[in-house]
Design an enzyme around this catalytic site. Structure first.
Site, mmCIF file in Angstrom:
data_model
loop_
_atom_site.group_PDB
_atom_site.id
_atom_site.type_symbol
_atom_site.label_atom_id
_atom_site.label_comp_id
_atom_site.label_asym_id
_atom_site.label_seq_id
_atom_site.Cartn_x
_atom_site.Cartn_y
_atom_site.Cartn_z
ATOM 1 N N ASP A 1 0.817 -1.202 0.000
ATOM 2 C CA ASP A 1 0.000 0.000 0.000
ATOM 3 C C ASP A 1 0.865 1.273 0.000
ATOM 4 O O ASP A 1 1.798 1.377 0.805
ATOM 5 C CB ASP A 1 -0.868 -0.033 1.261
ATOM 6 C CG ASP A 1 -1.953 1.014 1.258
ATOM 7 O OD1 ASP A 1 -2.804 0.985 0.360
ATOM 8 O OD2 ASP A 1 -1.954 1.876 2.167
ATOM 9 N N GLU B 1 2.093 -0.271 -4.675
ATOM 10 C CA GLU B 1 1.181 0.788 -5.075
ATOM 11 C C GLU B 1 1.983 2.082 -4.970
ATOM 12 O O GLU B 1 2.280 2.555 -3.878
ATOM 13 C CB GLU B 1 -0.053 0.850 -4.171
ATOM 14 C CG GLU B 1 -1.084 1.828 -4.726
ATOM 15 C CD GLU B 1 -2.035 2.383 -3.686
ATOM 16 O OE1 GLU B 1 -3.123 2.821 -4.062
ATOM 17 O OE2 GLU B 1 -1.693 2.409 -2.486
ATOM 18 N N ASP C 1 -10.332 1.322 -5.340
ATOM 19 C CA ASP C 1 -10.315 2.788 -5.205
ATOM 20 C C ASP C 1 -10.798 3.476 -6.474
ATOM 21 O O ASP C 1 -10.843 4.706 -6.530
ATOM 22 C CB ASP C 1 -8.881 3.284 -4.942
ATOM 23 C CG ASP C 1 -8.318 2.762 -3.636
ATOM 24 O OD1 ASP C 1 -9.087 2.548 -2.694
ATOM 25 O OD2 ASP C 1 -7.086 2.571 -3.572
HETATM 26 C C1 NOJ Z 1 -4.450 2.998 -0.895
HETATM 27 C C2 NOJ Z 1 -5.546 2.010 -0.718
HETATM 28 O O1 NOJ Z 1 -5.741 1.315 -1.920
HETATM 29 C C3 NOJ Z 1 -6.740 2.779 -0.248
HETATM 30 O O2 NOJ Z 1 -7.931 2.013 -0.271
HETATM 31 C C4 NOJ Z 1 -6.446 3.314 1.124
HETATM 32 O O3 NOJ Z 1 -7.500 4.160 1.535
HETATM 33 C C5 NOJ Z 1 -5.145 4.123 1.136
HETATM 34 N N1 NOJ Z 1 -4.088 3.511 0.382
HETATM 35 C C6 NOJ Z 1 -4.651 4.306 2.546
HETATM 36 O O4 NOJ Z 1 -4.169 3.106 3.057
#
Ligand code: NOJ
Length: 535
Positions: free
Chosen positions: A193, A234, A309
């Site tokens: 993440d 990510e 997201d």
């Molecule tokens: C990215 C994640 O994919 C998202 O869902 C999350 O709110 C943020 N990072 C914070 O962890």
């Protein structure tokens, strides 16, 4: 060849996947029930979004104990059963590693916030006063006051997600310990993440920097060296210049990373995620071209249209009414034909669509906070709702539509979030009965990746570069050639040279229309064709 180059990853957002105990929240038991469905689709790796202990302020991206399973999702025994079931069918499992921040209910933060002299205090980032006016991703300042120590701590997401201080060696050691603990349990890797944010410099409001590479190399040594595992970062701020640094094998950082440039093109630059403009196909094509070229033989791409997201891709770039099936397939074909590892987000394989709920039915913290912020900034409710319909994260979080019975067969209880009312027409059970379904098309895309080397090794050349309706490219290796031609519109359009291409290539590997009409220089609405020849 590295196995992950021929793999397709399927992302599960457990809360919305399948509920097995009637509490309205998807769980591990639900995933176990559906392992054979995943096998039938043919995916190689499952990425599971967080299932650790969490107060669920951000649906699990706020972890209070990295070593425990959230009882909402089940038990450690069930987790092990799921892992065994997946492995016995040849499917790997990667977990979500959320270590840019913890929950404010993590023991480290509880200690840190009450005592400046605790060793855990320095696990987080503290200042006597807000030293910048940086805004958090979920609205409001990144600096939050803490009464017990009379200081402010830094949080890039919600105030219940304090950022860890990666400059503290103890923090890094703790993170490496938990990574190794899970790897020793037999999982196959991690999706990390917002991992580029570990290189941030809060004092300068700088979000990413050289340090993220240094820490990832250190992590690699401490955790991944000598293990055949898969890591995908990510990296929201990755560019075609930095992505090869993360994914170049020689540098020993990550297997690959997610770049987001292609998904930011309907945003008005500099105005954040909610101020929108029309997507221009030419811009999209350029982004893919640059990324494809930047990583060819210098790293590895990850290919994705959606995740938890992002809005649903047929609603976003295709057509979610008349041409839902055609456009869903076209988008799949264009993406899976490129170089990289494709990711399928749950529900994409049946062409699930966005929703338009009344405001009170939205659950996502980002959406809820944004409404307040934009109202204060004087936005009309109409503009706010348009933003939510187009970009709100709950679009992707409505439960999987398994069948047309009550609650789409997702739960026997009350679902934690409303279902998309179109589940009576769009659902897995019906889809599996149809011969020409999106599901069936995705199965074929996955199979082509296994059968044709060109998909993984070929280079990339964009065709019809100036055309604002057609997305087309060639992939070439020394022995094979592939050509993808796709109509990105809902109209029949002219495609000069199509009939010549059709005769030049040996055959059509895949197309989303049954009747072949490539004798004419015309593409039907959302028509997409993948041609192949060996050289
Ligand atoms: C990215 C994640 O994919 C998202 O869902 C999350 O709110 C943020 N990072 C914070 O962890």
């Amino acid at each position: 060849m590295d196995w992950w180059k021929k793999s397709v990853v399927y992302q599960i957002y457990p809360m919305s996947f399948k509920d097995s105990n009637g509490d309205g929240i998807g769980d591990i038991g639900g995933i176990i029930e559906k392992v054979d469905y995943l096998k039938e689709l043919g995916v190689d790796v499952i990425w599971l979004t967080p299932i650790y202990e969490s107060p669920m302020d951000d649906n699990g991206y706020d972890i209070s104990d990295y070593y425990k399973i959230n009882p909402l999702f089940g038990t450690m025994e069930q987790f092990e059963e799921m892992l065994d079931k997946l492995h016995s069918r040849g499917i790997k499992l990667i977990m979500d590693l959320v270590v840019n921040h913890t929950s404010d209910e993590h023991q480290w933060f509880k200690e840190a916030r009450k005592d400046k002299n605790s060793k855990y205090h320095d696990f987080y980032i503290w200042k006597d006063k807000p030293i910048t006016d940086q805004q958090s991703f979920f609205s409001g300042s990144v600096w939050e006051y803490n009464e017990e120590t009379d200081e402010y701590y830094y949080h890039l997401f919600s105030k219940r997600q304090p950022d860890l201080n990666w400059d503290n060696e103890e923090v890094r050691k703790e993170v490496y310990r938990l990574i190794n603990w899970w790897l020793d349990k037999g999982i196959d890797g991690f999706r990390m993440d917002v991992i580029d944010l570990i290189g941030k410099i809060p004092e300068e409001s700088v979000m990413f920097g050289e340090k993220s590479h240094i820490y990832l190399q250190e992590m690699h040594k401490a955790c991944f060296e000598g293990r055949d595992v898969f890591t995908v970062g990510e990296t929201s701020f990755a560019t075609p210049q930095s992505a090869p640094l993360y994914s170049d094998k020689e540098r020993k950082e990550l297997t690959m990373c997610f770049g987001f440039e292609h998904l930011g093109l309907e945003e008005i630059k500099g105005n954040g995620k909610w101020d929108l403009k029309k997507l221009e196909l030419n811009e999209l094509k350029q982004v893919f071209k640059i990324w494809q070229k930047a990583l060819h033989e210098k790293g590895w791409n990850s290919l994705f249209w959606s995740n938890h997201d992002q809005p649903r891709i047929v609603s976003r770039m295709g057509n979610d009414t008349t041409y839902r099936i055609e456009s869903g397939k076209m988008l799949g074909l264009v993406l899976h034909g490129m170089q990289g590892t494709p990711y399928i987000y749950q529900g994409e394989e049946i062409g699930m669509t966005n929703v338009k709920f009344p405001l009170e039915d939205y659950k996502d913290i980002e959406t809820i906070n944004m409404v307040k912020e934009k109202q204060e900034a004087g936005w009309s409710m109409e503009k706010i709702m348009a933003g939510i319909y187009a970009k709100g994260r709950d679009n992707a979080r409505t439960p999987i539509q398994w069948n047309s019975s009550e609650n789409a067969g997702f739960t026997t209880g009350t679902p934690w979030i409303k279902l998309n009312p179109n589940y009576t027409e769009i659902n897995v059970e019906d889809t599996l009965k149809q011969e020409n379904s999106i599901f069936n098309f995705y199965q074929q895309l996955i199979k082509i990746r296994k059968d044709y080397e060109i998909i993984t090794v070929g280079d990339f050349e964009l065709l019809y570069e100036e055309d604002s309706n057609i997305f087309a490219y060639t992939r070439k290796s020394e022995t094979e050639e592939l050509r993808v031609v796709a109509n990105f519109t809902g109209e029949e359009i002219e495609c000069k040279g199509l009939s010549e291409i059709a005769t030049e290539y040996d055959r059509v590997l895949l197309t989303n229309y049954t009747l072949n009409r490539t004798v004419k220089d015309v593409l039907r609405p959302y028509e997409a064709i993948m041609f192949y020849k060996s050289i």
